[in-house]
Motif scaffolding. Structure first.
Motif, PDB file in Angstrom:
ATOM      1  N   ARG A 123       9.158  -0.275   5.695  1.00  0.00           N
ATOM      2  CA  ARG A 123       8.902   0.577   4.547  1.00  0.00           C
ATOM      3  C   ARG A 123       9.912   0.257   3.456  1.00  0.00           C
ATOM      4  O   ARG A 123      11.109   0.095   3.721  1.00  0.00           O
ATOM      5  N   PHE A 124       9.442   0.154   2.221  1.00  0.00           N
ATOM      6  CA  PHE A 124      10.303  -0.121   1.083  1.00  0.00           C
ATOM      7  C   PHE A 124      10.034   0.910  -0.010  1.00  0.00           C
ATOM      8  O   PHE A 124       9.074   1.683   0.068  1.00  0.00           O
ATOM      9  N   ARG A 177       6.615   9.515  10.523  1.00  0.00           N
ATOM     10  CA  ARG A 177       6.677   9.381  11.987  1.00  0.00           C
ATOM     11  C   ARG A 177       6.590   7.923  12.406  1.00  0.00           C
ATOM     12  O   ARG A 177       7.255   7.491  13.358  1.00  0.00           O
ATOM     13  N   LYS A 178       5.760   7.150  11.730  1.00  0.00           N
ATOM     14  CA  LYS A 178       5.656   5.715  12.020  1.00  0.00           C
ATOM     15  C   LYS A 178       6.981   5.008  11.740  1.00  0.00           C
ATOM     16  O   LYS A 178       7.416   4.133  12.503  1.00  0.00           O
ATOM     17  N   GLU A 179       7.633   5.406  10.661  1.00  0.00           N
ATOM     18  CA  GLU A 179       8.916   4.798  10.302  1.00  0.00           C
ATOM     19  C   GLU A 179       9.991   5.150  11.325  1.00  0.00           C
ATOM     20  O   GLU A 179      10.793   4.286  11.719  1.00  0.00           O
ATOM     21  N   GLU A 180      10.012   6.414  11.745  1.00  0.00           N
ATOM     22  CA  GLU A 180      11.032   6.854  12.709  1.00  0.00           C
ATOM     23  C   GLU A 180      10.866   6.163  14.054  1.00  0.00           C
ATOM     24  O   GLU A 180      11.850   5.931  14.764  1.00  0.00           O
ATOM     25  N   LYS A 181       9.624   5.822  14.390  1.00  0.00           N
ATOM     26  CA  LYS A 181       9.369   5.095  15.643  1.00  0.00           C
ATOM     27  C   LYS A 181       9.618   3.601  15.476  1.00  0.00           C
ATOM     28  O   LYS A 181       9.452   2.839  16.429  1.00  0.00           O
ATOM     29  N   ARG A 182      10.004   3.199  14.262  1.00  0.00           N
ATOM     30  CA  ARG A 182      10.302   1.792  13.947  1.00  0.00           C
ATOM     31  C   ARG A 182       9.106   0.890  14.253  1.00  0.00           C
ATOM     32  O   ARG A 182       9.241  -0.169  14.847  1.00  0.00           O
ATOM     33  N   GLU A 183       7.953   1.360  13.805  1.00  0.00           N
ATOM     34  CA  GLU A 183       6.726   0.585  13.991  1.00  0.00           C
ATOM     35  C   GLU A 183       6.353  -0.212  12.748  1.00  0.00           C
ATOM     36  O   GLU A 183       5.494  -1.094  12.819  1.00  0.00           O
ATOM     37  N   ILE A 184       6.997   0.084  11.615  1.00  0.00           N
ATOM     38  CA  ILE A 184       6.536  -0.464  10.353  1.00  0.00           C
ATOM     39  C   ILE A 184       7.698  -0.613   9.376  1.00  0.00           C
ATOM     40  O   ILE A 184       8.664   0.164   9.421  1.00  0.00           O
ATOM     41  N   ALA A 190       6.425   2.317  -0.040  1.00  0.00           N
ATOM     42  CA  ALA A 190       5.445   1.226  -0.081  1.00  0.00           C
ATOM     43  C   ALA A 190       5.560   0.413   1.199  1.00  0.00           C
ATOM     44  O   ALA A 190       6.661   0.170   1.699  1.00  0.00           O
ATOM     45  N   TYR A 191       4.405  -0.001   1.722  1.00  0.00           N
ATOM     46  CA  TYR A 191       4.351  -0.730   2.991  1.00  0.00           C
ATOM     47  C   TYR A 191       3.630  -2.060   2.775  1.00  0.00           C
ATOM     48  O   TYR A 191       2.523  -2.087   2.234  1.00  0.00           O
ATOM     49  N   VAL A 248       0.862  -1.178   0.000  1.00  0.00           N
ATOM     50  CA  VAL A 248       0.000   0.000   0.000  1.00  0.00           C
ATOM     51  C   VAL A 248       0.900   1.229   0.000  1.00  0.00           C
ATOM     52  O   VAL A 248       2.029   1.192   0.509  1.00  0.00           O
ATOM     53  N   ASP A 249       0.412   2.316  -0.591  1.00  0.00           N
ATOM     54  CA  ASP A 249       1.195   3.548  -0.586  1.00  0.00           C
ATOM     55  C   ASP A 249       0.889   4.360   0.673  1.00  0.00           C
ATOM     56  O   ASP A 249       0.130   3.925   1.544  1.00  0.00           O
ATOM     57  N   GLN A 250       1.462   5.549   0.770  1.00  0.00           N
ATOM     58  CA  GLN A 250       1.321   6.345   1.991  1.00  0.00           C
ATOM     59  C   GLN A 250      -0.126   6.794   2.233  1.00  0.00           C
ATOM     60  O   GLN A 250      -0.617   6.749   3.362  1.00  0.00           O
ATOM     61  N   THR A 251      -0.803   7.191   1.181  1.00  0.00           N
ATOM     62  CA  THR A 251      -2.194   7.624   1.323  1.00  0.00           C
ATOM     63  C   THR A 251      -3.082   6.470   1.772  1.00  0.00           C
ATOM     64  O   THR A 251      -3.923   6.606   2.664  1.00  0.00           O
TER      65      THR A 251
END
Length: 239
Positions: A158-159, A149-156, A166-167, A127-130
């Motif tokens: 991301r590629f 912010r989700k990426e920086e918190k290492r919750e998800i 893309a997630y 899925v994309d960011q939107t």
């Protein structure tokens, strides 16, 4: 000679990566002839000069010859445009394969890793960011900043696919409108020698503990997935 592309009209072969031979066969089919005739007749009509068989075989006015050349280019350029794109794609694949067969072990390793990464991404629903913001019930006014912010918190995880974030879809708890908590725990446990691609690979491969992939059990067997991952990252002992 290695043939790397063939079709009804084109055959391409290579002796080396930089020595390519292309054979083009042009056979006018009825559709092309009709298009050609239409273009010629439309261009020649203002002159009111008959374009008969005898005149074409004999001496044609320069204007008619130019019209026929233009018609030929218009018809066959359109016909071969898609073929050329396919040929170029086939050539790129051949180059990659030929490089991977070379003597440079580092290059071969890098190319094989790139192929594996492409295969993993291609087989994973993304899925994309939107869309990610929508799945999480978050504002879509600035999806890039929200997901950052989700990426920086290492919750998800991301590629990047075709230049865009893309997630993997399996990370999202659709019913709970959240990211499965197990993802943050897995990312925190991931050793430095493990890349995000390696973690994605582990999550999407079938696992004996679950009879499915760990990704399919994130919402049902969180503790079991984490325990399985902890066993997977233990360094192998030799001796």
């Amino acid at each position: 000679m290695h043939t790397f592309y063939t079709s009804d009209d084109i055959a391409a072969a290579a002796q080396t990566a930089d020595s390519v031979y292309i054979n083009v066969s042009i056979e006018a089919n009825p559709v092309d002839v009709d298009k050609w005739r239409t273009i010629v007749e439309a261009a020649a009509a203002p002159s009111r000069a008959p374009v008969g068989t005898k005149k074409i075989r004999g001496k044609m006015p320069d204007a008619v010859q130019e019209v026929m050349k233009a018609a030929f280019v218009a018809v066959f350029s359109q016909r071969f445009s898609s073929e050329i794109d396919k040929l170029v794609d086939a050539y790129r694949i051949m180059l990659r394969e030929s490089l991977a067969k070379g003597a440079d072990s580092a290059l071969q390793t890098a190319l094989n890793r790139a192929r594996l990464q492409e295969k993993i991404l291609a087989g994973t629903s993304m899925v994309d960011q939107t869309q990610a913001c929508e799945l999480l019930g978050l504002s879509g006014s600035n999806p890039s900043a929200t997901m950052k912010r989700k990426e920086e918190k290492r919750e998800i995880l991301r590629f990047t696919v075709e230049g865009r974030a893309a997630y993997p879809l399996f990370q999202f708890d659709i019913e709970g409108r959240r990211i499965f908590p197990a993802m943050a725990k897995l990312i925190a446990l991931k050793p430095d020698i493990w890349s995000d691609f390696r973690l994605l690979h582990w999550l999407t491969r079938p696992h004996l503990d679950f009879g499915a992939s760990p990704a399919e059990r994130l919402g049902e067997e969180e503790a079991g997935v984490i325990a399985a991952f902890q066993r997977a990252i233990v360094p192998a002992e030799h001796g």
